[in-house]
Design a protein around this motif. Structure first.
Motif, PDB file in Angstrom:
ATOM      1  N   GLY A 176      65.554 -24.315 -20.531  1.00  0.00           N
ATOM      2  CA  GLY A 176      65.191 -24.719 -21.874  1.00  0.00           C
ATOM      3  C   GLY A 176      64.752 -23.548 -22.727  1.00  0.00           C
ATOM      4  O   GLY A 176      63.789 -22.864 -22.409  1.00  0.00           O
ATOM      5  N   GLY A 177      65.489 -23.269 -23.790  1.00  0.00           N
ATOM      6  CA  GLY A 177      65.096 -22.233 -24.727  1.00  0.00           C
ATOM      7  C   GLY A 177      65.540 -20.830 -24.377  1.00  0.00           C
ATOM      8  O   GLY A 177      65.196 -19.880 -25.076  1.00  0.00           O
ATOM      9  N   ILE A 178      66.309 -20.670 -23.302  1.00  0.00           N
ATOM     10  CA  ILE A 178      66.704 -19.330 -22.852  1.00  0.00           C
ATOM     11  C   ILE A 178      68.168 -19.080 -23.222  1.00  0.00           C
ATOM     12  O   ILE A 178      69.044 -19.878 -22.899  1.00  0.00           O
ATOM     13  N   ALA A 179      68.408 -17.951 -23.907  1.00  0.00           N
ATOM     14  CA  ALA A 179      69.769 -17.646 -24.343  1.00  0.00           C
ATOM     15  C   ALA A 179      70.088 -16.163 -24.304  1.00  0.00           C
ATOM     16  O   ALA A 179      71.199 -15.769 -24.644  1.00  0.00           O
ATOM     17  N   ASP A 180      69.126 -15.329 -23.901  1.00  0.00           N
ATOM     18  CA  ASP A 180      69.375 -13.889 -23.866  1.00  0.00           C
ATOM     19  C   ASP A 180      68.486 -13.227 -22.820  1.00  0.00           C
ATOM     20  O   ASP A 180      67.708 -13.893 -22.123  1.00  0.00           O
ATOM     21  N   GLY A 181      68.623 -11.895 -22.699  1.00  0.00           N
ATOM     22  CA  GLY A 181      67.870 -11.168 -21.689  1.00  0.00           C
ATOM     23  C   GLY A 181      66.381 -11.131 -21.944  1.00  0.00           C
ATOM     24  O   GLY A 181      65.584 -11.026 -21.000  1.00  0.00           O
ATOM     25  N   ARG A 182      65.965 -11.217 -23.197  1.00  0.00           N
ATOM     26  CA  ARG A 182      64.538 -11.267 -23.501  1.00  0.00           C
ATOM     27  C   ARG A 182      63.916 -12.541 -22.932  1.00  0.00           C
ATOM     28  O   ARG A 182      62.842 -12.512 -22.330  1.00  0.00           O
ATOM     29  N   GLY A 183      64.598 -13.656 -23.144  1.00  0.00           N
ATOM     30  CA  GLY A 183      64.101 -14.912 -22.595  1.00  0.00           C
ATOM     31  C   GLY A 183      64.085 -14.908 -21.087  1.00  0.00           C
ATOM     32  O   GLY A 183      63.164 -15.443 -20.447  1.00  0.00           O
ATOM     33  N   MET A 184      65.102 -14.313 -20.498  1.00  0.00           N
ATOM     34  CA  MET A 184      65.157 -14.215 -19.043  1.00  0.00           C
ATOM     35  C   MET A 184      64.010 -13.365 -18.519  1.00  0.00           C
ATOM     36  O   MET A 184      63.340 -13.731 -17.538  1.00  0.00           O
ATOM     37  N   ALA A 185      63.751 -12.229 -19.157  1.00  0.00           N
ATOM     38  CA  ALA A 185      62.638 -11.370 -18.748  1.00  0.00           C
ATOM     39  C   ALA A 185      61.312 -12.107 -18.866  1.00  0.00           C
ATOM     40  O   ALA A 185      60.441 -12.014 -17.993  1.00  0.00           O
ATOM     41  N   ALA A 186      61.144 -12.857 -19.954  1.00  0.00           N
ATOM     42  CA  ALA A 186      59.917 -13.622 -20.147  1.00  0.00           C
ATOM     43  C   ALA A 186      59.739 -14.651 -19.047  1.00  0.00           C
ATOM     44  O   ALA A 186      58.632 -14.822 -18.511  1.00  0.00           O
ATOM     45  N   ALA A 187      60.826 -15.339 -18.703  1.00  0.00           N
ATOM     46  CA  ALA A 187      60.749 -16.361 -17.656  1.00  0.00           C
ATOM     47  C   ALA A 187      60.350 -15.751 -16.314  1.00  0.00           C
ATOM     48  O   ALA A 187      59.515 -16.295 -15.593  1.00  0.00           O
ATOM     49  N   LEU A 188      60.943 -14.604 -15.985  1.00  0.00           N
ATOM     50  CA  LEU A 188      60.602 -13.942 -14.724  1.00  0.00           C
ATOM     51  C   LEU A 188      59.149 -13.477 -14.739  1.00  0.00           C
ATOM     52  O   LEU A 188      58.433 -13.575 -13.734  1.00  0.00           O
ATOM     53  N   ALA A 189      58.690 -12.975 -15.887  1.00  0.00           N
ATOM     54  CA  ALA A 189      57.305 -12.529 -15.992  1.00  0.00           C
ATOM     55  C   ALA A 189      56.331 -13.690 -15.855  1.00  0.00           C
ATOM     56  O   ALA A 189      55.204 -13.522 -15.368  1.00  0.00           O
ATOM     57  N   LEU A 190      56.761 -14.888 -16.255  1.00  0.00           N
ATOM     58  CA  LEU A 190      55.901 -16.074 -16.163  1.00  0.00           C
ATOM     59  C   LEU A 190      55.875 -16.674 -14.770  1.00  0.00           C
ATOM     60  O   LEU A 190      55.096 -17.588 -14.515  1.00  0.00           O
ATOM     61  N   CYS A 310      67.548  -7.895 -19.806  1.00  0.00           N
ATOM     62  CA  CYS A 310      66.390  -8.328 -19.030  1.00  0.00           C
ATOM     63  C   CYS A 310      65.747  -7.146 -18.320  1.00  0.00           C
ATOM     64  O   CYS A 310      64.517  -6.961 -18.372  1.00  0.00           O
ATOM     65  N   ARG A 311      66.555  -6.339 -17.665  1.00  0.00           N
ATOM     66  CA  ARG A 311      66.026  -5.158 -16.974  1.00  0.00           C
ATOM     67  C   ARG A 311      65.334  -4.213 -17.954  1.00  0.00           C
ATOM     68  O   ARG A 311      64.256  -3.678 -17.671  1.00  0.00           O
ATOM     69  N   GLU A 312      65.959  -4.022 -19.108  1.00  0.00           N
ATOM     70  CA  GLU A 312      65.384  -3.138 -20.119  1.00  0.00           C
ATOM     71  C   GLU A 312      64.027  -3.650 -20.582  1.00  0.00           C
ATOM     72  O   GLU A 312      63.059  -2.885 -20.684  1.00  0.00           O
ATOM     73  N   ARG A 313      63.942  -4.955 -20.874  1.00  0.00           N
ATOM     74  CA  ARG A 313      62.681  -5.511 -21.365  1.00  0.00           C
ATOM     75  C   ARG A 313      61.590  -5.476 -20.301  1.00  0.00           C
ATOM     76  O   ARG A 313      60.421  -5.214 -20.606  1.00  0.00           O
ATOM     77  N   LEU A 314      61.953  -5.698 -19.053  1.00  0.00           N
ATOM     78  CA  LEU A 314      60.970  -5.633 -17.980  1.00  0.00           C
ATOM     79  C   LEU A 314      60.454  -4.214 -17.788  1.00  0.00           C
ATOM     80  O   LEU A 314      59.264  -4.001 -17.537  1.00  0.00           O
ATOM     81  N   GLN A 315      61.363  -3.241 -17.921  1.00  0.00           N
ATOM     82  CA  GLN A 315      60.943  -1.838 -17.796  1.00  0.00           C
ATOM     83  C   GLN A 315      60.025  -1.447 -18.937  1.00  0.00           C
ATOM     84  O   GLN A 315      59.007  -0.733 -18.733  1.00  0.00           O
ATOM     85  N   ILE A 316      60.318  -1.907 -20.143  1.00  0.00           N
ATOM     86  CA  ILE A 316      59.450  -1.609 -21.284  1.00  0.00           C
ATOM     87  C   ILE A 316      58.073  -2.231 -21.077  1.00  0.00           C
ATOM     88  O   ILE A 316      57.026  -1.585 -21.304  1.00  0.00           O
ATOM     89  N   ALA A 317      58.050  -3.491 -20.642  1.00  0.00           N
ATOM     90  CA  ALA A 317      56.780  -4.149 -20.395  1.00  0.00           C
ATOM     91  C   ALA A 317      55.990  -3.440 -19.313  1.00  0.00           C
ATOM     92  O   ALA A 317      54.756  -3.290 -19.396  1.00  0.00           O
ATOM     93  N   GLN A 318      56.694  -2.991 -18.285  1.00  0.00           N
ATOM     94  CA  GLN A 318      56.013  -2.249 -17.205  1.00  0.00           C
ATOM     95  C   GLN A 318      55.401  -0.954 -17.739  1.00  0.00           C
ATOM     96  O   GLN A 318      54.290  -0.572 -17.335  1.00  0.00           O
ATOM     97  N   SER A 319      56.104  -0.295 -18.658  1.00  0.00           N
ATOM     98  CA  SER A 319      55.588   0.977 -19.195  1.00  0.00           C
ATOM     99  C   SER A 319      54.297   0.754 -19.978  1.00  0.00           C
ATOM    100  O   SER A 319      53.432   1.622 -20.031  1.00  0.00           O
ATOM    101  N   TRP A 320      54.144  -0.410 -20.585  1.00  0.00           N
ATOM    102  CA  TRP A 320      52.922  -0.716 -21.317  1.00  0.00           C
ATOM    103  C   TRP A 320      51.722  -0.891 -20.384  1.00  0.00           C
ATOM    104  O   TRP A 320      50.576  -0.754 -20.799  1.00  0.00           O
ATOM    105  N   ALA A 321      52.014  -1.246 -19.120  1.00  0.00           N
ATOM    106  CA  ALA A 321      50.939  -1.502 -18.176  1.00  0.00           C
ATOM    107  C   ALA A 321      50.519  -0.255 -17.413  1.00  0.00           C
ATOM    108  O   ALA A 321      49.570  -0.291 -16.636  1.00  0.00           O
ATOM    109  N   GLU A 322      51.231   0.836 -17.611  1.00  0.00           N
ATOM    110  CA  GLU A 322      50.943   2.053 -16.845  1.00  0.00           C
ATOM    111  C   GLU A 322      49.827   2.872 -17.483  1.00  0.00           C
ATOM    112  O   GLU A 322      49.644   2.842 -18.699  1.00  0.00           O
TER     113      GLU A 322
END
Length: 322
Positions: A176-190, A310-322
Motif C-alpha cells: 500500500g502506497g509503495i511505487a518507487d525505491g524511496r518507498g521501498m527504503a522506507a518500508a525496509l527501515a520500518l 532503494c540502495r541509494e536512499r538507505l546509504q544516504i540515511a546510513q550516512s546521516w547516522a554516522e
C-alpha cells in the motif's frame, strides 16, 4: 538483496506483485518473476478452476522462476469453488500461495500440508496475529493508502508496518502506497523485509490492460482517488472518474444499500473498462501512489530502478547516522 522474504520464496529482490483482480494474469506475473521479483496470479480472475489450471500452465511456459497464486476469500451468497481452486494450485506444482479475506484457516492448513509457502495479506495487526497462529510463513500488511479494500480502521502503513514488525515473529511485507525505491527504503527501515505493489505494476508495459488506463495513472495525482462503500462498511479505494463520482453522490444521500449502486460497481463493468480503455466507464481500483507514477516502464526496468534507488536512499540515511 537478501532478506527472509527473498530466502523464503527463492527470489532475487524482495518485491512482490499484487494479486490484482483482472490484471494479475500470466503476462504480468511472468514478467515480474523474470525480473527478479515474485509474480502473482489471481485465481478469481479466472472463471473456473479449469481456466485457472490453464493460466498457471501459461505462466509456467513464460518463466522458470517462482511465482504464486492469490486466493482471496470473499463473503458471498454463492461463493466461488475455493476448494477446487486450491486443488488446482496444489496439483499444478505452484509452491507459493497468497491468501486474503475471510476465514482462511482451512485453506492455509491444506496448503501447508501440501508443502506450499503461504503469505497472508491483511489490513490489521489483529488479523496478522491470527494468521501467524494459523501457520502462515509471512504477512503482507496493507496500509490505508492501498488500492482496493483497505479495511475500515483507516490505519496507514507508517503505523502498520512497524507495528507488524514489532509484534510478529514471521517476516513482514509492506503493501500500500509503495511505487518507487524511496518507498521501498522506507518500508525496509520500518521493519518490513519486502514490499508488495499493485497499482505501480499496472503502469508497466506488460500489464494486460489498455494503454489509456495506464496513461490515466500517469496523469493522476495522489488526490485522485475516492473511498467508496464507506456507508456499507466495506471501504474500497478507486480512481476518481465518472462512475466513482456517481457512487459517492449516491452514498452521500444517506441510507444507501448495495442494490442502489450495484449497476455502477459490478466487476464485469470494471473489467470492461480496463480492457476497452474507457477510463470513465467503470470502477478502477488504484492506490494513492498514483501520485508517484510518471512513466510506463517494463517490469524489469521498474524493478532494477527501484532497487538502485532503494540502495541509494538507505546509504544516504546510513550516512546521516554516522
Amino acid at each position: 538483496m537478501k532478506t527472509r522474504i527473498t530466502e523464503l520464496f527463492g527470489i532475487r529482490y524482495p518485491i512482490i506483485q499484487g494479486g490484482m483482480m483482472w490484471v494479475a494474469r500470466a503476462e504480468m506475473a511472468a514478467a515480474v518473476s523474470n525480473a527478479g521479483g515474485l509474480g502473482i496470479l489471481t485465481a478469481l480472475t479466472q472463471p473456473d478452476p479449469e481456466h485457472l489450471a490453464r493460466e498457471i500452465e501459461r505462466c509456467q511456459a513464460m518463466t522458470d522462476k517462482p511465482f504464486g497464486v492469490n486466493l482471496t476469500l470473499l463473503p458471498a451468497i454463492n461463493p466461488p469453488p475455493y476448494d477446487e481452486h486450491l486443488d488446482v494450485i496444489i496439483a499444478s506444482g505452484v509452491k507459493i500461495l497468497e491468501t486474503a479475506g475471510n476465514n482462511p484457516g482451512a485453506y492455509i492448513a491444506r496448503a501447508k500440508v501440501a508443502g506450499l509457502k503461504v503469505i497472508h495479506k491483511c489490513v490489521s495487526i489483529r488479523h496478522a496475529l491470527k494468521a501467524q497462529s494459523l501457520g502462515v510463513d509471512a504477512i503482507s500488511i496493507d496500509g490505508f493508502e492501498c488500492a482496493g479494500h483497505p479495511g475500515d480502521d483507516d490505519v496507514p502503513g507508517l503505523i502498520l508496518i512497524p507495528l507488524a514488525a514489532r509484534k510478529l515473529d514471521i517476516p513482514v511485507v509492506a503493501s500500500g502506497g509503495i511505487a518507487d525505491g524511496r518507498g521501498m527504503a522506507a518500508a525496509l527501515a520500518l521493519g518490513a523485509e519486502g514490499v508488495n505493489m499493485g497499482t505501480r505494476f499496472c503502469a508497466t508495459r506488460e500489464a494486460p490492460i489498455h494503454e489509456n488506463i495506464k496513461q490515466a495513472l500517469v496523469d493522476a495525482t495522489e488526490r485522485d482517488t475516492h473511498l467508496i462503500y464507506r456507508p456499507l462498511r466495506n471501504t474500497a479505494r478507486a480512481l476518481k472518474n465518472a462512475i466513482s463520482d456517481e457512487v459517492i453522490s449516491i452514498e452521500r444521500r444517506g441510507s444507501v444499500q448495495f442494490e442502489d449502486i450495484r449497476h455502477l460497481v459490478s466487476g464485469t463493468r470494471g473489467r470492461a473498462a480496463l480492457e476497452s480503455g474507457e477510463v470513465q466507464d467503470g470502477i478502477i481500483h488504484v492506490g494513492q501512489c498514483i501520485g508517484l507514477i510518471d512513466d510506463i516502464p517494463t517490469c524489469a526496468e521498474l524493478i532494477e530502478r527501484m532497487v538502485a534507488e532503494c540502495r541509494e536512499r538507505l546509504q544516504i540515511a546510513q550516512s546521516w547516522a554516522e
